[in-house]
Enzyme design. Structure first.
Site, PDB file in Angstrom:
ATOM      1  N   ARG A  81       0.659   7.094  -0.495  1.00  0.00           N
ATOM      2  CA  ARG A  81       0.212   5.756  -0.919  1.00  0.00           C
ATOM      3  C   ARG A  81       0.701   5.523  -2.354  1.00  0.00           C
ATOM      4  O   ARG A  81       0.581   6.423  -3.190  1.00  0.00           O
ATOM      5  CB  ARG A  81      -1.324   5.639  -0.846  1.00  0.00           C
ATOM      6  N   ASP A 220      -7.706   0.894  -8.807  1.00  0.00           N
ATOM      7  CA  ASP A 220      -6.724   1.893  -8.351  1.00  0.00           C
ATOM      8  C   ASP A 220      -5.764   2.273  -9.464  1.00  0.00           C
ATOM      9  O   ASP A 220      -5.187   3.367  -9.452  1.00  0.00           O
ATOM     10  CB  ASP A 220      -5.964   1.374  -7.134  1.00  0.00           C
ATOM     11  N   ASN A 230      -6.511  -3.480  -7.979  1.00  0.00           N
ATOM     12  CA  ASN A 230      -7.630  -3.076  -7.119  1.00  0.00           C
ATOM     13  C   ASN A 230      -7.484  -3.794  -5.776  1.00  0.00           C
ATOM     14  O   ASN A 230      -6.564  -4.585  -5.567  1.00  0.00           O
ATOM     15  CB  ASN A 230      -8.974  -3.403  -7.786  1.00  0.00           C
ATOM     16  N   LYS A 231      -8.382  -3.494  -4.876  1.00  0.00           N
ATOM     17  CA  LYS A 231      -8.317  -4.007  -3.500  1.00  0.00           C
ATOM     18  C   LYS A 231      -8.010  -5.507  -3.458  1.00  0.00           C
ATOM     19  O   LYS A 231      -8.571  -6.275  -4.236  1.00  0.00           O
ATOM     20  CB  LYS A 231      -9.657  -3.701  -2.808  1.00  0.00           C
TER      21      LYS A 231
HETATM   22  O1  MRU Z   1      -7.324   0.969   0.298  1.00  0.00           O
HETATM   23  P1  MRU Z   1      -8.528   1.660  -0.282  1.00  0.00           P
HETATM   24  O2  MRU Z   1      -9.744   1.528   0.550  1.00  0.00           O
HETATM   25  O3  MRU Z   1      -8.223   3.095  -0.677  1.00  0.00           O
HETATM   26  O4  MRU Z   1      -8.783   0.870  -1.636  1.00  0.00           O
HETATM   27  C1  MRU Z   1      -9.809   1.302  -2.473  1.00  0.00           C
HETATM   28  C2  MRU Z   1     -10.101   0.374  -3.584  1.00  0.00           C
HETATM   29  O5  MRU Z   1      -9.430  -0.614  -3.788  1.00  0.00           O
HETATM   30  C3  MRU Z   1     -11.219   0.756  -4.488  1.00  0.00           C
HETATM   31  O6  MRU Z   1     -11.806  -0.380  -5.042  1.00  0.00           O
HETATM   32  C4  MRU Z   1     -10.647   1.616  -5.620  1.00  0.00           C
HETATM   33  O7  MRU Z   1      -9.922   2.704  -5.116  1.00  0.00           O
HETATM   34  C5  MRU Z   1     -11.678   2.079  -6.536  1.00  0.00           C
HETATM   35  S1  MRU Z   1     -12.490   3.480  -5.858  1.00  0.00           S
HETATM   36  C6  MRU Z   1     -13.617   4.018  -6.929  1.00  0.00           C
END
Ligand code: MRU
Length: 341
Positions: A81, A220, A230-231
């Site tokens: 990723r 992230d 972030n997401k």
């Molecule tokens: O695709 P994901 O579910 O791994 O994405 C996660 C996120 O976007 C979280 O908000 C981020 O990793 C922060 S985790 C403490």
């Protein structure tokens, strides 16, 4: 009851299969590098800090298998990723020790322990922000599942609750993979923290009608100038929070700060399979002829961030670069520049 997302013992990495929640709490036991890489790619384990720790133990399993050297094993895991910098920091924490002939299991466990301690400290730093902010909105899952224990965004909520704050959490469902409704709601329900799941497109309604006192999310990757990956959907929440003068906080351990990346424009954004958008729980929701696009993250400009909730306190975006340069900033999980993906 507190959750632990993953743990390692005698050549086996055990983890909660996050794809099966909330229906089933299924534990997977991984013994090979390829299994760990696959678990990260498929979001069986997910959330930036958790994938960093999983990858660190993936390196330990690779060392035990003995088929690849440290550089090749690191390459396999780095390819899983692209966006979460914690992944690269976790791999590097073990690769460097392996290359120097050191104890890789001790390195991975030390990395995990520091991360868990930092997340607890995020909770202590951030809890005072929520003593009077009773209605908090969060996006995706930045809880224990995403960080091994405690969480980032959820850690201050947990600590504030322990101190007697009466909190209510608005949980964005977080399309397309529903990390909010499946995972954040699961963690909050286990701990009896009052909450309601809302459709992603309802957040603006609650923010604009005075029903949200603060927003807190994880990250992230955070660039030196405070831009936040972030997401997908985080950016919209930040803009609407700003428009309505609702504080917008980003909680993260030091491993999530990419001190060598000047701003968010060059952060690699993962594009995932279109089936994640076109299908819901395996059922096609769009015409057979339709295609989809599926960016997994977006980048929120620093100007929309009220503060970063770090293990060493709340840092304003304009103070971030100076703080990242301080050797004493408490940055223990991410020494040195992580190798760029
Ligand atoms: O695709 P994901 O579910 O791994 O994405 C996660 C996120 O976007 C979280 O908000 C981020 O990793 C922060 S985790 C403490």
């Amino acid at each position: 009851m507190a959750v632990r997302a993953l743990w390692y013992r005698n050549g086996t990495l055990s983890l909660i299969d996050q794809r099966a929640l909330p229906g089933r709490t299924r534990i997977l036991r991984l013994r090979r590098l390829s299994e760990v890489a696959e678990a990260i790619r498929t979001l069986t384990v997910r959330g930036a800090p958790s994938i960093g720790v999983a990858a660190a133990y993936g390196m330990v399993l690779a060392r035990r298998e003995g088929r690849l050297g440290p550089a090749a094993a690191a390459r396999v895991l780095r390819a899983t990723r692209p966006t979460a910098v914690d992944l690269f920091v976790g791999i590097e924490a073990v690769r460097s020790v392996w290359a120097a002939g050191g104890d890789v299991e001790a390195a991975a466990s030390a990395y995990r322990d520091r991360l868990v301690e930092e997340c607890h400290r995020i909770g202590i730093s951030g809890a005072p922000l929520f003593q009077n902010a009773h209605r908090v909105l969060t996006h995706c899952n930045a809880g224990a599942l995403a960080t091994v224990e405690w969480g980032t965004a959820l850690a201050p909520i947990r600590v504030a609750r322990e101190r007697g704050a009466r909190l209510f959490v608005w949980v964005d469902e977080t399309r397309p993979l529903l990390q909010g409704s499946r995972l954040t709601a699961w963690e909050l329900a286990r701990e009896r923290i009052p909450h309601a799941v809302i459709a992603d497109n309802a957040a603006g309604y609650y923010l604009s009608t005075g029903q949200v006192d603060a927003v807190i999310v994880g990250a992230d990757r955070i660039a030196r100038n405070g831009d936040v990956a972030n997401k997908i959907g985080t950016y919209e929440k930040a803009v609407v929070a700003h428009e309505n003068r609702v504080p917008f906080y980003v909680a993260a351990p030091w491993s999530t700060f990419d001190a060598h990346r000047a701003n968010g424009r060059t952060i690699p954004v993962e594009e995932r399979a279109e089936a994640e958008v076109l299908e819901l729980a395996g059922h096609r929701m769009a015409p057979a002829a339709s295609h989809a696009r599926n960016p997994a993250f977006d980048v929120t400009p620093a100007r929309f961030v009220t503060g970063f909730v770090t293990p060493s306190g709340v840092v304003r975006p304009r103070d971030l670069a100076r703080r990242l340069d301080r050797p004493s900033r408490g940055r223990s999980t991410g020494r040195g520049p992580p190798p760029a993906p």
